[in-house]
Design a protein around this motif. Structure first.
Motif, PDB file in Angstrom:
ATOM      1  N   LYS A  18      44.188  43.429  50.496  1.00 60.84           N
ATOM      2  CA  LYS A  18      43.426  44.293  51.604  1.00 60.84           C
ATOM      3  C   LYS A  18      43.235  43.862  53.092  1.00 60.84           C
ATOM      4  N   ARG A  28      43.639  36.825  45.836  1.00 60.59           N
ATOM      5  CA  ARG A  28      44.651  37.571  45.854  1.00 60.59           C
ATOM      6  C   ARG A  28      44.429  39.044  46.273  1.00 60.59           C
ATOM      7  N   SER A  29      43.421  39.480  45.570  1.00 63.07           N
ATOM      8  CA  SER A  29      42.995  40.981  45.874  1.00 63.07           C
ATOM      9  C   SER A  29      42.587  41.072  47.344  1.00 63.07           C
ATOM     10  N   ASP A  70      35.440  40.089  46.563  1.00 64.95           N
ATOM     11  CA  ASP A  70      36.289  39.402  45.830  1.00 64.95           C
ATOM     12  C   ASP A  70      36.793  38.246  46.629  1.00 64.95           C
TER      13      ASP A  70
END
Length: 602
Positions: free
Chosen positions: A327, A322-323, A413
């Motif tokens: 981005k 999700r992160s 990530d």
């Protein structure tokens, strides 16, 4: 136009083949780890043929040469094989012979011998080849010789770049925990240990990452697991003191990469799991036989348990996705707001817009690389499924027609993979129709609800049904798993027409990327990366659904709204509302205004 370089390499190869009494040699696309994308050292098929697609097999006899590849690369291969003497063999096209059938027709001598590098061909493929060639007149297979060692004078070395630790804050599970889980799965199969060959499996298992393969954060190594030991076979130059200390803390021994064969010879357990699809034929036979005498060890021929474990993301990895998508979405909004005015101003090409998108992604925290070479195909180039612009093919973008843009990034990530087809200006009614049909397929797959354990093949038709009604189809897969800061193509599950037995479960990621391609005209593909998650539980069991992780609007200009069902319109509007709500707080004012317009309900 004659390709003198390839013809010279073929001449050198045939000289060696003549000396070695080989009537043919087969060059796969893989390396000793059965990788989809390989370090430069093992790009032998590309070197001998000139074809640089990710999938293909080259076969050379004393007086002929042919290359087999799939529909993604038909147009590219036709161009790259021109003047090489290689004949293109189109996989899954009626009338195309198999490699064995072609060799049977080419090699009339019943004593003919075909060579393959046993390190770069897995057990399953070599055994199948031996069987098929026996049926073609008793042709035999030799597996202990690699002519590239002799004729590829400047052959690249195995990469020696340093390995890095993937922190637990992004991995979400320790190496020791993963190893314990692998041993538990092996115990269920009555196996005492296993050889792990796949590079992404090793990177995931040990919470390490590398740079040995372009766009894939993996490193060249093997791991041998027993009931009491774990040994990493790797070039010691790749390990920093910090990584060495980490491996020691995780009770992982280190041995030289080239000693993996000796490690198998000394393996002390009663049996060992060897995955026939992931294990090289040469290494398999170190266990199977030695000096003509069978070892007192049983080989458990079974699928490696690691890919299925790796495919189900833990909560930390899901949060990382999700992160990463956040981005990526920010970078994509900045790019899309820039794109059309830049094209209208002139001077933009397929390569220049790729560079701009990469630049914007590189501004984001934790960016490490792109996740694959960007596919930026304008108009006719968009019909070449895996087109990659080169200085020779690069063309200017004009304020009309379609740009098919398939791209992705590697963040620490998470890994991203997205395709958008963008109208750079006016498009024809036919282009709008094709655009909308593909969008219908994309949405219908995202709307799917299905039982836990269903396969991708069982839901693949949902993405194709609207196209099939119009007599249209695409030949590539509809979806693949995506790694957690790992390979952008990750199994074992896939969504495609061909039967794929791997079950789908909650926690897996998968892409949704149907497309249509009109050769010489244009191509359309729409792609999101999805998370498979629970839907409901009934007396008939657990059911699953898919949530889009990708955060980027679809171009609504080419949509023919009348072709969309009410549920498809509802899905699109809800998706766009979600994209705006998540991205807007992180955008500058001009980007926010653009996104608000781009996500207006249709």
């Amino acid at each position: 136009m004659i390709n003198d370089t390839i013809l010279s390499r073929l001449a050198d190869l045939r000289e060696v083949m003549r000396r070695e009494k080989l009537d043919a040699f087969i060059f796969p696309s893989t390396d000793p780890h059965h990788s989809e994308y390989t370090p430069d050292r093992w790009k032998g098929r590309e070197w001998i043929s000139g074809f640089n697609g990710s999938a293909g097999t080259a076969v050379v006899t004393m007086d002929a040469a042919a290359l087999w590849t799939d529909s993604r690369y038909f147009l590219a291969a036709e161009d790259q094989l021109t003047g090489t003497s290689f004949q293109l063999m189109k996989l899954k096209v009626k009338g195309t012979p198999t490699i064995a059938e072609w060799l049977g027709a080419q090699l009339k001598d019943k004593n003919a011998q075909v060579g393959v590098d046993g390190m770069c061909n897995n057990v399953a493929s070599v055994e199948s080849l031996i069987h098929d060639l026996r049926r073609e007149g008793g042709i035999t297979v030799r597996t202990n010789f690699d002519p590239l060692n002799e004729i590829w004078k400047d052959r690249p070395a195995i990469p020696a770049d340093k390995v890095k630790i993937q922190p637990i804050e992004y991995a979400g599970e320790s190496t020791s925990s993963k190893i314990d889980r692998v041993r538990a799965e092996l115990a269920k199969l009555h196996a005492d240990g296993m050889l792990v060959s796949a590079l992404d499996d090793i990177a995931w298992l040990l919470n390490l990452r590398g740079t040995d393969v372009h766009c894939n954060p993996v490193f060249v190594a093997y791991v041998l697991i027993s009931t009491s030991d774990v040994t990493l076979y790797i070039n010691n130059a790749k390990l920093t003191p910090y990584v060495e200390a980490y491996l020691s803390q995780q009770h992982v021994r280190v041995a030289p990469y080239e000693k993996v064969g000796e490690g198998l010879q000394k393996y002390f357990e009663y049996n060992i799991l060897l995955d026939p699809v992931e294990t090289s034929y040469t290494l398999y036979n170190i266990i199977a036989s030695h000096d003509g005498k069978a070892y007192a060890k049983e080989i458990v021929r079974h699928t490696s348990p690691v890919p299925a474990m790796k495919a189900i993301k833990n909560e930390t990895e899901i949060a990382g996705f999700r992160s990463a998508m956040l981005k990526d979405g920010i970078a994509l909004v900045k790019f899309l707001r820039w794109l059309k005015p830049a094209v209208e101003a002139g001077g933009q090409t397929e390569i220049s817009i790729d560079k701009e998108l990469t630049r914007l992604r590189a501004e984001q925290p934790l960016f490490r690389d792109i996740s694959f070479d960007t596919i930026a195909g304008y108009n006719a180039h968009g019909a070449i499924v895996h087109y990659e612009a080169t200085p020779e093919t690069d063309i200017p973008l004009e304020p009309h027609g379609f740009l098919l843009l398939d791209s992705g990034a590697q963040y620490v990530d998470g890994t991203t993979d997205i395709t958008r087809t963008i109208a750079l200006g006016p498009v024809t009614d036919e282009m709008k129709r094709i655009y909308t049909l593909v969008l219908k397929g994309h949405i219908q797959l995202e709307l799917a609800k299905f039982p836990d354990g269903a396969t991708g093949t069982q839901i693949d038709a949902l993405a194709r049904e609207a196209m099939w009604r119009e007599g249209l189809n695409f030949l590539h897969g509809t979806g693949h798993g995506v790694g957690s800061y790992l390979n952008v193509h990750e199994g074992p599950h896939q969504i495609r027409m061909e039967y794929m037995p791997a079950p789908m479960h909650a926690g897996m990621t998968v892409t949704d990327e149907p497309g249509l391609y009109l050769a010489g005209q244009f191509g359309v593909r729409h792609e999101n990366t999805l998370l498979i998650k629970p839907y409901m539980h009934t007396v008939f069991g657990d059911f699953l659904q898919m949530e889009p992780l990708t955060l980027c609007p679809f171009d609504t200009e080419p949509i023919i709204k009348e072709l969309l069902l009410p549920e498809e319109i509802e899905w699109l509007n809800n998706y766009h509302k979600h994209v705006y709500e998540v991205l807007a707080p992180h955008l500058e004012e001009e980007d926010k205004k653009w996104l608000e317009q781009a996500t207006t309900a249709i």
